[in-house]
Design a protein around this motif. Sequence first.
Motif, short mmCIF file in Angstrom:
data_model
loop_
_atom_site.label_atom_id
_atom_site.label_comp_id
_atom_site.label_asym_id
_atom_site.label_seq_id
_atom_site.Cartn_x
_atom_site.Cartn_y
_atom_site.Cartn_z
N LEU A 117 -0.15 14.90 -1.14
CA LEU A 117 0.23 15.35 -2.52
C LEU A 117 -0.73 15.07 -3.73
O LEU A 117 -0.67 15.66 -4.71
CB LEU A 117 1.61 14.70 -2.93
CG LEU A 117 2.93 15.02 -2.16
CD1 LEU A 117 4.06 14.07 -2.56
CD2 LEU A 117 3.33 16.37 -2.25
N ALA A 118 -1.67 14.37 -3.57
CA ALA A 118 -2.81 14.07 -4.36
C ALA A 118 -4.02 14.99 -3.89
O ALA A 118 -4.22 15.04 -2.60
CB ALA A 118 -3.17 12.88 -4.43
N GLY A 120 0.71 -1.17 0.04
CA GLY A 120 -0.07 -0.14 0.17
C GLY A 120 0.93 1.53 -0.03
O GLY A 120 0.11 2.38 -0.09
N HIS A 121 2.21 1.01 -0.01
CA HIS A 121 3.10 2.28 -0.09
C HIS A 121 3.29 2.44 -1.63
O HIS A 121 4.52 1.97 -2.14
CB HIS A 121 4.48 2.07 0.82
CG HIS A 121 4.17 1.86 2.34
ND1 HIS A 121 3.97 3.01 3.13
CD2 HIS A 121 4.03 0.89 2.95
CE1 HIS A 121 3.83 2.62 4.15
NE2 HIS A 121 3.65 1.30 4.19
N THR A 145 -9.82 9.95 -3.97
CA THR A 145 -10.49 9.24 -5.05
C THR A 145 -10.06 8.91 -6.23
O THR A 145 -9.20 9.78 -6.79
CB THR A 145 -11.88 9.98 -5.05
OG1 THR A 145 -12.34 10.54 -3.98
CG2 THR A 145 -13.02 9.48 -5.95
N CYS A 146 -10.26 7.77 -6.72
CA CYS A 146 -9.96 7.47 -8.14
C CYS A 146 -10.47 8.16 -9.18
O CYS A 146 -11.57 9.04 -8.95
CB CYS A 146 -10.22 5.94 -8.44
SG CYS A 146 -9.61 5.23 -9.89
N ALA A 147 -9.79 8.24 -10.54
CA ALA A 147 -10.42 8.97 -11.22
C ALA A 147 -11.88 8.54 -11.94
O ALA A 147 -12.66 9.51 -12.58
CB ALA A 147 -9.60 9.10 -12.86
N HIS A 192 -3.24 6.70 -1.24
CA HIS A 192 -1.66 6.73 -0.46
C HIS A 192 -1.17 8.21 -0.42
O HIS A 192 -0.81 8.82 0.60
CB HIS A 192 -0.74 5.65 -0.62
CG HIS A 192 0.50 5.84 0.01
ND1 HIS A 192 0.43 5.35 1.50
CD2 HIS A 192 2.06 5.86 -0.12
CE1 HIS A 192 1.58 5.45 1.94
NE2 HIS A 192 2.63 5.89 0.89
N MET A 193 -1.06 8.72 -1.61
CA MET A 193 -0.64 10.11 -1.75
C MET A 193 -1.30 11.08 -0.94
O MET A 193 -0.63 12.13 -0.92
CB MET A 193 -0.37 10.27 -3.37
CG MET A 193 0.56 9.46 -4.29
SD MET A 193 2.25 9.29 -3.23
CE MET A 193 2.96 10.85 -3.86
#
Length: 109
Positions: free
Chosen positions: A45-46, A31-32, A50-52, A38-39
């Motif tokens: 940083l994200a 999961g890293h 959520t996914c696109a 994770h980001m």
Amino acid sequence: MKALMRPRTNRDDYHTMSREQQVNLIRLRTGHNRLNAHMNRKFKLAPSPTCACGQEDQTAEHILQRCPLLDEERKEVWPSPIPLQTKLYGSRQELKKTTTFITSAGLIV
């Protein structure tokens, strides 16, 4: 001299893969990774975990099992459903399929 006298150990399926493939698998297993979940949670940083696709967090399980944006690539690699455990810890063939899927999907984990 000691190294020559030690019995040879057989390498498991994971250790017979390339370094890049091993890194991708370890990142997916632990999961890293560089996926949004994770980001966002660990490093901020994200902008969102959520996914696109917008349906759930972008995790290894989501991209390997359920993401609708990756359905075509997933069906090319695994024509029939395969458990996540097999994709991440299975035989060399299954591990190779997982790394092929990541590459064909254009994901950087």
